[in-house]
Design a protein around this motif. Structure first.
Motif, PDB file in Angstrom:
ATOM      1  N   LEU A  96       0.832  -1.204   0.000  1.00  0.00           N
ATOM      2  CA  LEU A  96       0.000   0.000   0.000  1.00  0.00           C
ATOM      3  C   LEU A  96       0.869   1.257   0.000  1.00  0.00           C
ATOM      4  N   HIS A  97       1.919   1.246   0.796  1.00  0.00           N
ATOM      5  CA  HIS A  97       2.784   2.422   0.908  1.00  0.00           C
ATOM      6  C   HIS A  97       3.349   2.804  -0.459  1.00  0.00           C
ATOM      7  N   VAL A  98       3.896   1.845  -1.156  1.00  0.00           N
ATOM      8  CA  VAL A  98       4.513   2.135  -2.451  1.00  0.00           C
ATOM      9  C   VAL A  98       3.445   2.388  -3.517  1.00  0.00           C
ATOM     10  N   GLY A  99       2.371   1.574  -3.523  1.00  0.00           N
ATOM     11  CA  GLY A  99       1.330   1.756  -4.525  1.00  0.00           C
ATOM     12  C   GLY A  99       0.655   3.112  -4.422  1.00  0.00           C
ATOM     13  N   VAL A 100       0.301   3.509  -3.202  1.00  0.00           N
ATOM     14  CA  VAL A 100      -0.353   4.804  -3.013  1.00  0.00           C
ATOM     15  C   VAL A 100       0.645   5.940  -3.234  1.00  0.00           C
ATOM     16  N   GLY A 101       1.910   5.722  -2.859  1.00  0.00           N
ATOM     17  CA  GLY A 101       2.923   6.733  -3.127  1.00  0.00           C
ATOM     18  C   GLY A 101       3.100   6.990  -4.618  1.00  0.00           C
ATOM     19  N   LEU A 102       3.017   5.946  -5.427  1.00  0.00           N
ATOM     20  CA  LEU A 102       3.081   6.124  -6.882  1.00  0.00           C
ATOM     21  C   LEU A 102       1.861   6.883  -7.397  1.00  0.00           C
ATOM     22  N   ALA A 103       0.694   6.613  -6.804  1.00  0.00           N
ATOM     23  CA  ALA A 103      -0.504   7.368  -7.188  1.00  0.00           C
ATOM     24  C   ALA A 103      -0.344   8.846  -6.859  1.00  0.00           C
ATOM     25  N   ALA A 104       0.358   9.148  -5.773  1.00  0.00           N
ATOM     26  CA  ALA A 104       0.572  10.545  -5.378  1.00  0.00           C
ATOM     27  C   ALA A 104       1.419  11.299  -6.401  1.00  0.00           C
ATOM     28  N   ILE A 105       2.194  10.582  -7.210  1.00  0.00           N
ATOM     29  CA  ILE A 105       2.967  11.239  -8.258  1.00  0.00           C
ATOM     30  C   ILE A 105       2.044  11.907  -9.263  1.00  0.00           C
ATOM     31  N   VAL A 106       0.849  11.373  -9.439  1.00  0.00           N
ATOM     32  CA  VAL A 106      -0.165  11.994 -10.297  1.00  0.00           C
ATOM     33  C   VAL A 106      -0.935  13.069  -9.534  1.00  0.00           C
ATOM     34  N   LEU A 107      -1.314  12.767  -8.300  1.00  0.00           N
ATOM     35  CA  LEU A 107      -2.196  13.662  -7.549  1.00  0.00           C
ATOM     36  C   LEU A 107      -1.506  14.957  -7.133  1.00  0.00           C
ATOM     37  N   LEU A 108      -0.239  14.889  -6.766  1.00  0.00           N
ATOM     38  CA  LEU A 108       0.445  16.093  -6.290  1.00  0.00           C
ATOM     39  C   LEU A 108       0.580  17.146  -7.392  1.00  0.00           C
ATOM     40  N   PRO A 109       1.034  16.813  -8.600  1.00  0.00           N
ATOM     41  CA  PRO A 109       1.058  17.847  -9.655  1.00  0.00           C
ATOM     42  C   PRO A 109      -0.330  18.368  -9.995  1.00  0.00           C
ATOM     43  N   ALA A 110      -1.348  17.497  -9.959  1.00  0.00           N
ATOM     44  CA  ALA A 110      -2.711  17.957 -10.250  1.00  0.00           C
ATOM     45  C   ALA A 110      -3.161  18.978  -9.216  1.00  0.00           C
ATOM     46  N   LYS A 111      -2.865  18.711  -7.951  1.00  0.00           N
ATOM     47  CA  LYS A 111      -3.208  19.662  -6.894  1.00  0.00           C
ATOM     48  C   LYS A 111      -2.453  20.974  -7.070  1.00  0.00           C
ATOM     49  N   LEU A 112      -1.162  20.909  -7.378  1.00  0.00           N
ATOM     50  CA  LEU A 112      -0.378  22.118  -7.577  1.00  0.00           C
ATOM     51  C   LEU A 112      -0.885  22.911  -8.777  1.00  0.00           C
ATOM     52  N   TRP A 113      -1.327  22.218  -9.820  1.00  0.00           N
ATOM     53  CA  TRP A 113      -1.896  22.904 -10.981  1.00  0.00           C
ATOM     54  C   TRP A 113      -3.155  23.662 -10.589  1.00  0.00           C
ATOM     55  N   ALA A 114      -3.985  23.068  -9.764  1.00  0.00           N
ATOM     56  CA  ALA A 114      -5.244  23.709  -9.379  1.00  0.00           C
ATOM     57  C   ALA A 114      -5.006  24.978  -8.559  1.00  0.00           C
ATOM     58  N   VAL A 115      -3.985  24.982  -7.718  1.00  0.00           N
ATOM     59  CA  VAL A 115      -3.746  26.139  -6.840  1.00  0.00           C
ATOM     60  C   VAL A 115      -2.637  27.043  -7.372  1.00  0.00           C
ATOM     61  N   TYR A 116      -2.106  26.741  -8.540  1.00  0.00           N
ATOM     62  CA  TYR A 116      -0.916  27.426  -9.047  1.00  0.00           C
ATOM     63  C   TYR A 116      -1.024  28.951  -9.004  1.00  0.00           C
ATOM     64  N   PRO A 117      -2.085  29.574  -9.526  1.00  0.00           N
ATOM     65  CA  PRO A 117      -2.108  31.052  -9.522  1.00  0.00           C
ATOM     66  C   PRO A 117      -1.969  31.647  -8.128  1.00  0.00           C
ATOM     67  N   ARG A 118      -2.471  30.959  -7.118  1.00  0.00           N
ATOM     68  CA  ARG A 118      -2.405  31.501  -5.771  1.00  0.00           C
ATOM     69  C   ARG A 118      -1.026  31.324  -5.142  1.00  0.00           C
ATOM     70  N   LEU A 119      -0.173  30.517  -5.760  1.00  0.00           N
ATOM     71  CA  LEU A 119       1.188  30.371  -5.244  1.00  0.00           C
ATOM     72  C   LEU A 119       2.044  31.598  -5.563  1.00  0.00           C
ATOM     73  N   PHE A 120       1.596  32.414  -6.532  1.00  0.00           N
ATOM     74  CA  PHE A 120       2.398  33.547  -6.978  1.00  0.00           C
ATOM     75  C   PHE A 120       1.611  34.858  -6.894  1.00  0.00           C
ATOM     76  N   VAL A 121       0.803  34.997  -5.865  1.00  0.00           N
ATOM     77  CA  VAL A 121       0.057  36.241  -5.677  1.00  0.00           C
ATOM     78  C   VAL A 121       1.016  37.379  -5.343  1.00  0.00           C
ATOM     79  N   TRP A 122       0.594  38.601  -5.652  1.00  0.00           N
ATOM     80  CA  TRP A 122       1.426  39.777  -5.370  1.00  0.00           C
ATOM     81  C   TRP A 122       0.600  40.811  -4.626  1.00  0.00           C
ATOM     82  N   PRO A 123       1.126  41.390  -3.562  1.00  0.00           N
ATOM     83  CA  PRO A 123       2.433  41.110  -2.944  1.00  0.00           C
ATOM     84  C   PRO A 123       2.460  39.738  -2.271  1.00  0.00           C
ATOM     85  N   PRO A 124       3.617  39.123  -2.189  1.00  0.00           N
ATOM     86  CA  PRO A 124       3.686  37.759  -1.652  1.00  0.00           C
ATOM     87  C   PRO A 124       3.289  37.655  -0.188  1.00  0.00           C
ATOM     88  N   VAL A 125       3.514  38.711   0.581  1.00  0.00           N
ATOM     89  CA  VAL A 125       3.160  38.694   2.001  1.00  0.00           C
ATOM     90  C   VAL A 125       2.380  39.977   2.296  1.00  0.00           C
TER      91      VAL A 125
END
Length: 400
Positions: free
Chosen positions: A90-119
């Protein structure tokens, strides 16, 4: 005459050098899709959250089975026999699935990662810092885990302790992120949630989002189906992307560490005998070991890289050898290998493993004498135990 000389000595006009070309401002790439919104991020985040939770819990199990603290070593369970095979698969199988899920999540929130001003405030700055730590640690875990199952280590640090430490950073970052984002997650949890209904009509739950989620789910399914066969053998024929196939290797089992890699040679095995140390120590040659009562067990061998396979093992029960050496009830065991180098040359097992009737000093595999790469002349095989602790080329047993 003077005019002629003047023409000959004409000085060329002075010209300023052309200004260097202006560099365009560096900007992160912009995505024009309509799905970079909290509803999409929440939908994918639920899947990713489950994957990270499974990886963290199964990783803890693997870590404590592989490196138990002293107070826990005697209580680690040897049953069910397939326990480690399941949790590490399970650890390795689900970890491999996370290789797909993590970029998809980052794509969804991408514009908010670079808001201006940053703080914009102290609170906002802390939130941004937590997100940065979460993204960095998550990407680190996924990539180093992938390289580990391929047994490629292009870094100067030891994988196991660093991977374990960063897992706690990921877990803490996820909990902090959930606490900060709880109101937003709650508002966009479902199609009828208040935040979802407040989105523009075209962004609420239209076909674009469904297509994205179906695509992400299909990619996860494809990765799983083409890799899980390394531990779930009914799907072994579809094991196209995993680095191991459960049916390939000497005597039908994969091998991570060969005899050559461990420095075990034929010359080193010449005159081999087993030394058993305890209140009544003794030595046994290979022929004497074979003359003792033999036991058999069908047990899986499962490795941290995620592959596992059942096999038929036979040899002498460890508890019988310990009893002959005068071991007291509840004694543990230290096992020493002939290999000249390696982090697991010396291994210890607690009483639950040492006294289990299925724990063997194996001499045969699937009815055949052990090959050199599988630990000839003798190796440990025990239920519910990581493959790195199934010590090969055993030369000494010490009652603890």
């Amino acid at each position: 005459m003077g005019s002629r000389i003047g023409r000959r000595l004409r000085v060329p006009a002075f010209r300023l050098p052309a200004p260097p070309p202006r560099l365009t401002a560096l900007r992160p790439p912009a995505f024009s899709g309509r799905l970079h919104d909290p509803r999409t991020a929440t939908a994918i985040g639920r899947w990713l959250g489950v994957a990270l939770a499974v990886c963290f819990l199964t990783g803890l199990i693997s870590h404590f089975l592989q490196n138990p603290p002293g107070w826990l070593a005697g209580y680690l369970p040897s049953r069910p026999v397939w326990g480690y095979r399941l949790t590490q698969g399970l650890h390795v199988g689900v970890g491999l699935a996370a290789i797909v899920l993590l970029p998809a999540k980052l794509w969804a929130v991408y514009p908010r990662l670079f808001v201006w001003p940053p703080v914009r405030s102290v609170t906002h700055g802390l939130e941004r810092l937590s997100v940065a730590v979460l993204v960095a640690s998550g990407v680190f875990q996924v990539l180093t885990g992938l390289l580990n199952i391929a047994e490629w280590y292009p870094w100067p640090f030891s994988f196991v302790p660093v991977h374990y430490a960063v897992a706690w950073i990921v877990a803490g970052s996820v909990l902090l992120h959930l606490a900060v984002k709880a109101p937003e997650i709650r508002a966009h949890w479902g199609r009828r949630s208040a935040g979802t209904l407040a989105l523009p009509d075209a962004e609420r739950d239209g076909p674009d989002r469904r297509a994205l989620l179906i695509g992400v789910g299909s990619a996860v399914g494809a990765v799983t189906v083409t890799t899980v066969g390394q531990s779930f053998t009914p799907l072994a024929s579809l094991d196209l992307l995993a680095p191991r196939h459960p049916g390939y290797g000497p005597q039908g089992l994969p091998v991570n560490r060969t005899a050559a890699a461990a420095g075990v040679t034929e010359d080193g095995l010449r005159g081999w005998y087993l030394e058993v140390l305890g209140p009544a120590p003794f030595r046994l040659t290979l022929d004497e070991l074979r003359a003792l009562p033999q036991a058999g067990a069908r047990l899986p061998i499962a490795c941290v890289e995620g592959w596992s396979v059942d096999a038929r093992w036979s040899g002498v029960r460890i508890r019988d050898l310990m009893a002959r050496a005068g071991a007291l009830p509840g004694s543990g065991l230290r096992v020493v290998s002939l290999e000249v180098r390696g982090a697991y040359r010396v291994m210890e097992m607690g009483r639950e493993y040492a006294q289990d009737p299925l724990t063997l000093l194996a001499l045969r595999l699937n009815g055949e004498v052990l090959s050199a790469d599988h630990g000839h002349p003798a190796r440990i095989i025990a239920p519910n135990r990581p493959g790195v602790l199934q010590t090969k080329w055993v030369t000494r047993l010490e009652v603890l």
